[in-house]
Design an enzyme around this catalytic site. Structure first.
Site, mmCIF file in Angstrom:
data_model
loop_
_atom_site.group_PDB
_atom_site.id
_atom_site.type_symbol
_atom_site.label_atom_id
_atom_site.label_comp_id
_atom_site.label_asym_id
_atom_site.label_seq_id
_atom_site.Cartn_x
_atom_site.Cartn_y
_atom_site.Cartn_z
ATOM 1 N N ASP A 251 19.349 26.303 43.174
ATOM 2 C CA ASP A 251 19.660 24.607 44.186
ATOM 3 C C ASP A 251 19.966 23.929 42.758
ATOM 4 O O ASP A 251 19.882 22.738 44.051
ATOM 5 C CB ASP A 251 17.499 24.250 43.815
ATOM 6 N N SER A 252 20.852 24.154 42.429
ATOM 7 C CA SER A 252 21.768 22.586 42.332
ATOM 8 C C SER A 252 22.650 22.725 43.294
ATOM 9 O O SER A 252 23.930 21.197 42.521
ATOM 10 C CB SER A 252 22.375 22.850 40.616
ATOM 11 N N ASP B 225 17.492 31.294 44.097
ATOM 12 C CA ASP B 225 16.472 30.264 43.710
ATOM 13 C C ASP B 225 15.722 29.504 44.405
ATOM 14 O O ASP B 225 16.211 29.442 45.656
ATOM 15 C CB ASP B 225 17.760 29.305 42.803
ATOM 16 N N LYS C 256 14.454 33.938 41.193
ATOM 17 C CA LYS C 256 14.819 32.454 39.639
ATOM 18 C C LYS C 256 13.233 31.491 40.878
ATOM 19 O O LYS C 256 13.313 31.058 41.329
ATOM 20 C CB LYS C 256 15.674 31.630 38.979
ATOM 21 N N GLU D 33 11.130 27.436 38.754
ATOM 22 C CA GLU D 33 10.443 26.898 37.618
ATOM 23 C C GLU D 33 9.047 26.895 37.386
ATOM 24 O O GLU D 33 8.445 26.744 38.735
ATOM 25 C CB GLU D 33 11.090 26.151 37.728
ATOM 26 N N GLU E 148 16.348 25.809 30.099
ATOM 27 C CA GLU E 148 17.446 24.593 30.270
ATOM 28 C C GLU E 148 17.171 23.433 29.319
ATOM 29 O O GLU E 148 15.861 22.575 29.419
ATOM 30 C CB GLU E 148 17.120 24.323 31.725
#
Ligand code: KIV
Length: 276
Positions: free
Chosen positions: A45-46, A84, A114, A116, A189
């Site tokens: 999502d970056s 993501d 992925k 978070e 991270e």
């Protein structure tokens, strides 16, 4: 060669060989990242700030990342592709979280997903548990989790209190609960090196660090930063090329050649076919 699988990743991990992961958001870059030999490609999502012009990851949607993931899958042959889950595509309820995770496999052809997790994050640990039971491989992500940037108060390195602090304990506990829920790997991270080392020693899944130092099982970076493409020059990263200068130079040369008449030349033009 065939695509990297969880089994081949674990073979490498068990041999003590570092795992490599980079991001990609489109086919041309994914093709080169794959050919360059990384084990995993993250369609992160970056993309929000590196590819879509947003300030951060929060506006990114499922549709944004599904389309980009499908492009990356089509362009690659060997790397494992990880989609993501974007902000609020998971966590509001279990059913939609699992459905959205599954869409990366069903609709985009990704190999894994992925998401978070906040320290102690019961909600996401339950989602991981359900997904892995159903056959959706999940990569965890803890530490500096950008989707919680407003809550964290900015891009603050996590674990400065020390590896043996209560925060360090909480991160280790979260990592172990994610492992028990079935993650196949864990992104760490923006955590101090001692905290990352402690977590890596506490779990039996490969840890993949970004700004987490040397004592992890693999590294991930954002490809834009590696290539110098709109890069911001973070301490945690390393720039291996300067694509901004190369692209700008090529565009300036093109503009100059068109304006001065140097392009196109006769070689770039088509003649009519002679009619007999
Ligand atoms: O979205 C992303 O690119 C990420 C990496 C920084 C791990 O989550």
């Amino acid at each position: 060669m065939s695509r990297t699988t969880i089994r081949t990743l674990y073979d490498k991990y068990e041999r003590g060989e570092p795992l490599t992961m980079l991001t990609a958001y489109d086919a041309p870059i994914a093709r080169q990242v794959d050919a360059g030999g990384v084990d995993l490609i993250l369609v992160g999502d970056s993309a929000g700030h590196n590819h879509m012009g947003y300030d951060d990851t929060l506006p990114v949607t499922m549709e944004d990342l599904l389309a980009r993931t499908a492009s990356v899958v089509r362009a690659t042959e060997e790397a494992m592709i990880v989609g993501d889950l974007p902000f609020l595509s998971y966590g509001t309820d279990l059913a939609s979280s699992v459905e959205n995770a599954g869409r990366f496999l069903k609709e985009a052809g990704a190999d894994a997903v992925k998401l978070e997790t906040a320290p102690g994050g019961d909600t996401t640990i339950e989602i991981v548990d359900r997904c892995t039971e159903l056959g959706i491989p999940i990569q965890g992500h803890i530490g500096l989790t950008p989707q919680r940037m407003n809550e964290l108060g900015g891009p603050v390195i996590q674990g400065r209190e020390g590896a043996e602090s209560s925060f360090g304990d909480e991160l280790v506990d979260t990592a172990q609960r994610l492992e028990a829920a079935g993650i196949f790997s864990l992104v760490l991270e923006g955590v101090t090196e001692p905290v990352a080392k402690r977590i890596s020693e506490a779990v039996d899944v490969p840890t993949i660090g970004i700004g987490a130092g040397r004592y992890v099982d693999g590294q991930v970076l954002v490809t834009n930063d590696v290539l110098g493409l709109g890069a911001e020059g973070y301490k945690l990263s390393k720039q291996y090329a300067d694509l901004d200068s190369i692209v700008r130079g090529a565009v300036e040369e093109y503009v100059e050649e068109v304006e001065t008449g140097a392009f196109p030349t006769a070689e770039n033009t088509y003649e009519p076919i002679d009619e007999e």
